[in-house]
Design a protein around this motif. Structure first.
Motif, PDB file in Angstrom:
ATOM      1  N   PHE A 227      33.288  44.966  28.627  1.00 32.73           N
ATOM      2  CA  PHE A 227      33.831  45.556  29.848  1.00 32.73           C
ATOM      3  C   PHE A 227      34.790  46.682  29.491  1.00 32.73           C
ATOM      4  O   PHE A 227      35.187  46.841  28.341  1.00 32.73           O
ATOM      5  CB  PHE A 227      34.560  44.498  30.696  1.00 32.73           C
ATOM      6  CG  PHE A 227      35.811  43.963  30.055  1.00 32.73           C
ATOM      7  CD1 PHE A 227      37.046  44.541  30.299  1.00 32.73           C
ATOM      8  CD2 PHE A 227      35.755  42.873  29.199  1.00 32.73           C
ATOM      9  CE1 PHE A 227      38.191  44.048  29.703  1.00 32.73           C
ATOM     10  CE2 PHE A 227      36.891  42.367  28.591  1.00 32.73           C
ATOM     11  CZ  PHE A 227      38.122  42.967  28.850  1.00 32.73           C
TER      12      PHE A 227
ATOM     13  N   CYS B  87      38.357  48.730  31.374  1.00 27.32           N
ATOM     14  CA  CYS B  87      39.328  48.697  32.460  1.00 27.32           C
ATOM     15  C   CYS B  87      40.558  49.496  32.073  1.00 27.32           C
ATOM     16  O   CYS B  87      40.729  49.844  30.908  1.00 27.32           O
ATOM     17  CB  CYS B  87      39.731  47.258  32.798  1.00 27.32           C
ATOM     18  SG  CYS B  87      40.641  46.439  31.484  1.00 27.32           S
TER      19      CYS B  87
ATOM     20  N   VAL C 272      41.256  38.089  31.321  1.00 27.55           N
ATOM     21  CA  VAL C 272      39.868  38.417  31.649  1.00 27.55           C
ATOM     22  C   VAL C 272      38.985  37.378  30.973  1.00 27.55           C
ATOM     23  O   VAL C 272      39.011  37.229  29.748  1.00 27.55           O
ATOM     24  CB  VAL C 272      39.485  39.831  31.157  1.00 27.55           C
ATOM     25  CG1 VAL C 272      38.031  40.134  31.471  1.00 27.55           C
ATOM     26  CG2 VAL C 272      40.403  40.891  31.764  1.00 27.55           C
TER      27      VAL C 272
ATOM     28  N   TYR D 154      32.747  37.647  35.708  1.00 29.58           N
ATOM     29  CA  TYR D 154      34.073  37.761  35.114  1.00 29.58           C
ATOM     30  C   TYR D 154      35.096  37.195  36.090  1.00 29.58           C
ATOM     31  O   TYR D 154      34.971  37.379  37.300  1.00 29.58           O
ATOM     32  CB  TYR D 154      34.426  39.223  34.845  1.00 29.58           C
ATOM     33  CG  TYR D 154      33.626  39.827  33.723  1.00 29.58           C
ATOM     34  CD1 TYR D 154      34.101  39.799  32.414  1.00 29.58           C
ATOM     35  CD2 TYR D 154      32.391  40.413  33.972  1.00 29.58           C
ATOM     36  CE1 TYR D 154      33.357  40.350  31.378  1.00 29.58           C
ATOM     37  CE2 TYR D 154      31.644  40.966  32.942  1.00 29.58           C
ATOM     38  CZ  TYR D 154      32.134  40.929  31.653  1.00 29.58           C
ATOM     39  OH  TYR D 154      31.401  41.467  30.631  1.00 29.58           O
TER      40      TYR D 154
ATOM     41  N   LEU E 241      39.057  37.674  36.703  1.00 25.27           N
ATOM     42  CA  LEU E 241      40.277  38.420  36.385  1.00 25.27           C
ATOM     43  C   LEU E 241      41.408  37.652  37.048  1.00 25.27           C
ATOM     44  O   LEU E 241      41.382  37.433  38.267  1.00 25.27           O
ATOM     45  CB  LEU E 241      40.196  39.841  36.929  1.00 25.27           C
ATOM     46  CG  LEU E 241      38.890  40.594  36.665  1.00 25.27           C
ATOM     47  CD1 LEU E 241      38.921  41.973  37.304  1.00 25.27           C
ATOM     48  CD2 LEU E 241      38.603  40.693  35.187  1.00 25.27           C
TER      49      LEU E 241
ATOM     50  N   LEU F  85      44.051  47.331  37.233  1.00 26.06           N
ATOM     51  CA  LEU F  85      43.047  46.784  36.318  1.00 26.06           C
ATOM     52  C   LEU F  85      41.805  46.377  37.101  1.00 26.06           C
ATOM     53  O   LEU F  85      40.686  46.715  36.720  1.00 26.06           O
ATOM     54  CB  LEU F  85      43.628  45.604  35.555  1.00 26.06           C
ATOM     55  CG  LEU F  85      42.721  45.027  34.459  1.00 26.06           C
ATOM     56  CD1 LEU F  85      43.545  44.578  33.273  1.00 26.06           C
ATOM     57  CD2 LEU F  85      41.875  43.881  34.958  1.00 26.06           C
ATOM     58  N   VAL F  86      41.984  45.671  38.214  1.00 27.22           N
ATOM     59  CA  VAL F  86      40.845  45.234  39.033  1.00 27.22           C
ATOM     60  C   VAL F  86      40.053  46.435  39.535  1.00 27.22           C
ATOM     61  O   VAL F  86      38.819  46.482  39.447  1.00 27.22           O
ATOM     62  CB  VAL F  86      41.331  44.360  40.209  1.00 27.22           C
ATOM     63  CG1 VAL F  86      40.221  44.165  41.250  1.00 27.22           C
ATOM     64  CG2 VAL F  86      41.820  43.009  39.710  1.00 27.22           C
TER      65      VAL F  86
ATOM     66  N   PHE G  74      38.021  48.020  36.756  1.00 28.01           N
ATOM     67  CA  PHE G  74      37.190  47.116  35.944  1.00 28.01           C
ATOM     68  C   PHE G  74      35.690  47.415  36.116  1.00 28.01           C
ATOM     69  O   PHE G  74      35.184  47.466  37.220  1.00 28.01           O
ATOM     70  CB  PHE G  74      37.453  45.658  36.339  1.00 28.01           C
ATOM     71  CG  PHE G  74      36.796  44.667  35.415  1.00 28.01           C
ATOM     72  CD1 PHE G  74      37.421  44.290  34.240  1.00 28.01           C
ATOM     73  CD2 PHE G  74      35.552  44.142  35.709  1.00 28.01           C
ATOM     74  CE1 PHE G  74      36.815  43.372  33.372  1.00 28.01           C
ATOM     75  CE2 PHE G  74      34.934  43.239  34.853  1.00 28.01           C
ATOM     76  CZ  PHE G  74      35.568  42.856  33.682  1.00 28.01           C
ATOM     77  N   LYS G  75      35.026  47.605  34.994  1.00 33.45           N
ATOM     78  CA  LYS G  75      33.583  47.845  34.962  1.00 33.45           C
ATOM     79  C   LYS G  75      32.952  46.929  33.916  1.00 33.45           C
ATOM     80  O   LYS G  75      33.274  47.040  32.726  1.00 33.45           O
ATOM     81  CB  LYS G  75      33.267  49.297  34.575  1.00 33.45           C
ATOM     82  CG  LYS G  75      33.898  50.337  35.470  1.00 33.45           C
ATOM     83  CD  LYS G  75      33.169  50.460  36.779  1.00 33.45           C
ATOM     84  CE  LYS G  75      33.699  51.608  37.586  1.00 33.45           C
ATOM     85  NZ  LYS G  75      34.501  51.257  38.713  1.00 33.45           N
TER      86      LYS G  75
END
Length: 141
Positions: free
Chosen positions: A6, A8, A44, A112, A114, A133-134, A137-138
């Protein structure tokens, strides 16, 4: 922050630990200042085949309980819920209310989680870093 799993926006000034084993992929500790420095964490986790949770709904059912905030909200393919836990005093440290906020994000082969966890006195100062961060997030492909 970028990994094969991921990417982020890592919170500025927060400390980070990677690949802690099990489902935990990364943890960030902060905020570096405010009423309770480094008392919050953003973790995470990834859950896929063979893990403890087979679906976001199963994860929510295990984590949310039936208290206030246990309602599972859905937005843009993500699911969110929150809860407050009261920790007892332990090893000479005061206990007290801890706020946990969860965002579940679909990923290839699983999902995921978070998770922001902070004492109530540090939650407001930690929430902007968690939301950044959310929002950034990718999941990896």
């Amino acid at each position: 922050y970028k990994s094969k799993q991921f990417r982020c926006e890592a919170p500025t000034g927060w400390r980070m630990i990677e690949n802690q084993g099990g489902a935990q992929r990364a943890s960030f500790f902060g905020p570096p200042n405010g009423p309770a420095p480094f008392s919050a964490s953003i973790a995470v986790y990834f859950y896929g085949p063979g893990s403890n949770f087979s679906s976001p709904r199963e994860y929510w059912a295990a984590k949310a309980g039936s208290g206030p905030g246990a309602l599972l909200r859905e937005s843009e393919g993500r699911q969110e819920f929150s809860k407050t836990t009261v920790l007892p005093p332990l090893h000479g440290k005061a206990g007290g209310p801890v706020r946990e906020e969860y965002v579940l994000v679909p990923g290839k082969g699983g999902f995921y989680a978070l998770v922001l966890s902070a004492p109530e006195k540090a939650i407001d100062g930690s929430r902007p870093a968690f939301r950044a961060l959310v929002d950034s997030f990718k999941p990896g492909t």
